[in-house]
Design a protein around this motif. Structure first.
Motif, PDB file in Angstrom:
ATOM      1  N   PRO A  43      29.648  40.235  46.162  1.00 28.41           N
ATOM      2  CA  PRO A  43      28.278  40.432  45.939  1.00 28.41           C
ATOM      3  C   PRO A  43      27.305  41.048  45.507  1.00 28.41           C
ATOM      4  CG  PRO A  43      28.494  40.071  48.633  1.00 28.41           C
ATOM      5  CD  PRO A  43      29.994  40.060  48.013  1.00 28.41           C
ATOM      6  N   ALA A  44      27.696  42.661  45.968  1.00 23.98           N
ATOM      7  CA  ALA A  44      27.549  43.527  45.550  1.00 23.98           C
ATOM      8  C   ALA A  44      27.666  43.992  43.977  1.00 23.98           C
ATOM      9  CB  ALA A  44      27.934  44.767  46.765  1.00 23.98           C
ATOM     10  N   ALA A  45      29.122  44.056  43.358  1.00 26.35           N
ATOM     11  CA  ALA A  45      29.825  44.838  42.254  1.00 26.35           C
ATOM     12  C   ALA A  45      29.312  43.541  41.330  1.00 26.35           C
ATOM     13  CB  ALA A  45      31.152  45.264  42.866  1.00 26.35           C
ATOM     14  N   GLY A  46      29.249  41.975  41.945  1.00 24.92           N
ATOM     15  CA  GLY A  46      29.480  41.204  40.520  1.00 24.92           C
ATOM     16  C   GLY A  46      31.124  41.250  40.396  1.00 24.92           C
ATOM     17  N   PRO A  47      31.258  39.561  39.965  1.00 26.96           N
ATOM     18  CA  PRO A  47      32.262  39.675  39.524  1.00 26.96           C
ATOM     19  C   PRO A  47      33.292  40.977  38.601  1.00 26.96           C
ATOM     20  CG  PRO A  47      30.889  38.013  38.848  1.00 26.96           C
ATOM     21  CD  PRO A  47      30.313  38.844  39.709  1.00 26.96           C
TER      22      PRO A  47
END
Length: 468
Positions: A128-132
């Motif tokens: 969730p912090a970095a994104g896929p």
């Protein structure tokens, strides 16, 4: 016209000044920071207020000293009655953001207060912090920017991840309103395991293979208390291997911060953007038979790098008041930035670097009971160290340090010889100054408060050696 600057503050973890290029290290470990210093400012005597991440980060993010804010002394969380600098910037109209790679700087300790956008980066929060997309890029580059595909989470480096997230955030932040963006990188915190391509950077200078050096770094990390308790934590071969891995981690992190600085210089903004890089504390690397960051307030732990671009633009005259070799503290820098941002500075304990210089610096260490050392060796010589709250008052030439146990006057760079008997007048003068400081700025704002670390935070802190 609104002349308030944007601010990007980068805190690295466990970097000591004398292992950097700016600090005269024989290895060119920080060429990117050196180039920033040449166009900006570098302070050779930046003294941290704490000797580990929790108290030092709280000092930076409240602009106050550890015994005053209580964090890392007899508490773990910022007292609610003490405003954070993010709250001060926010009240002044700044957009605020913080990306942290260390659980000590998280919602558990109240250091997220005032940030419009806050993320704590760990294995459990990375998606969730970095994104896929960012996570996929990291995995594709995991052999270039980390330890490869290993399940030992303590070995993984994350500046690549931090940079990719931070660059995206900065693009979002750049706009009409000024912003304050605080980034806490975890490197080069132990265990000292550089990304694979960087592990051989200084390997030809040591009597060990890369694989042996990594094993030495991991063993020194896992067995830190036992090694220190033995009185002889590292052989000469082990110490050289550990230093090579540490320096390689510093060099890798320097390259990443340099790339981040390049991105900041290219931001689409009409404002001046200040870019500052420092460290929360240093590291004992076998000095005095010690490892990691505890027990003492020596310069190896508190003298950290401080490099900034854009600072001199805050003044209308000849630049900042302190010279590059004058003593400065993080609280000074924070007061200066808050003043430049037209934010409230009531209660901030530093000086305004645009107009003032400080006479001495303060560093503190919480009380310790030596249990983790004595359980490995009951004969561990605890009398070498202070047991109670330790406060060091550092001038340009001396450190006067005192606890409930005793007081000592040290003529630097000697960190062990008490010269109180040969310099009694100076000892008495500094003792009086310390009395006054403890009764005023050092007095606690309130009761210390516990933090609420969840299981994921405890796992991360365990990787870093803070908890079992």
């Amino acid at each position: 016209m609104d002349s308030r600057p944007n601010i990007v503050w980068v805190t690295l973890d466990s970097v000591r000044q004398n292992r950097t290029t700016m600090g005269g290290h024989h290895r060119d470990t920080t060429p990117r920071l050196q180039r920033m210093a040449e166009v900006g400012r570098s302070f050779s005597t930046c003294i941290a207020a704490g000797i580990w991440t929790l108290p030092s980060s709280a000092s930076i993010l409240t602009g106050t000293y550890p015994s005053h804010n209580t964090v890392g002394i007899d508490g773990e969380s910022v007292p609610s009655e003490l405003p954070t600098v993010a709250e001060r910037f926010s009240d002044s109209g700044y957009r605020t953001a913080c990306l942290s790679r260390n659980g000590h700087l998280s919602g558990a300790t109240g250091m997220d207060r005032g940030f419009d956008r806050f993320s704590w980066l760990a294995a459990s929060t990375v998606l969730p912090a970095a994104g896929p997309r960012t996570l996929a890029k990291y995995l594709l580059n995991i052999r270039r920017h980390s330890a490869g595909f290993t399940t030992e989470t303590a070995k993984h480096a994350t500046p690549f991840l931090m940079n990719d997230i931070a660059k995206r955030w900065l693009d979002d932040l750049a706009g009409e309103e000024p912003f304050f963006c605080y980034l806490h990188y975890n490197e080069p915190h132990r265990p000292f395991v550089p990304p694979l391509p960087w592990q051989s950077r200084y390997a030809d200078e040591i009597d060990a293979t890369v694989e042996e050096a990594i094993d030495i770094a991991m063993e020194a990390h896992r067995d830190m208390h036992a090694r220190v308790a033995s009185g002889d934590p590292l052989t000469e071969r082990e110490r050289e291997a550990l230093l090579a891995m540490y320096d390689a981690e510093v060099a890798y992190t320097d390259e990443c911060i340099g790339r981040l600085h390049d991105r900041v210089r290219g931001l689409d903004t009409d404002r001046e953007t200040l870019f500052l890089v420092t460290a929360d504390h240093g590291e004992m690397l076998g000095d005095r038979g010690l490892l990691a960051h505890n027990l003492v307030v020596d310069d190896a732990l508190v003298n950290v790098p401080l490099v900034a671009t854009g600072l001199d633009g805050l003044t209308d005259g000849d630049g900042l008041a302190p010279a590059n070799d004058d003593i400065v503290q993080h609280t000074d820098l924070m007061r200066t930035l808050l003043e430049a941002g037209e934010a409230d500075t009531d209660g901030i304990q530093g000086v305004d670097l645009r107009t003032e210089r400080r006479e001495f610096a303060i560093s503190q260490r919480s009380p310790t009971d030596f249990e983790l050392y004595l359980e490995h060796d009951p004969s561990f010589e605890t009398s070498r160290f202070h047991a109670g709250l330790l406060t060091g008052l550092r001038t340009e030439t001396h450190r006067y340090q005192r606890s409930d146990d005793r007081a000592e006057l040290l003529r630097l760079p000697d960190e062990t010889t008490d010269v109180s008997d040969s310099e009694p007048e100076l000892a008495a003068e500094l003792d009086e100054r310390l009395d006054e400081w403890l009764a005023t700025e050092g007095a606690p704002v309130g009761e210390g408060r516990d933090a609420e670390f969840d299981d994921a935070m405890r796992r991360q802190l365990s990787d870093l050696g803070y908890v079992e």
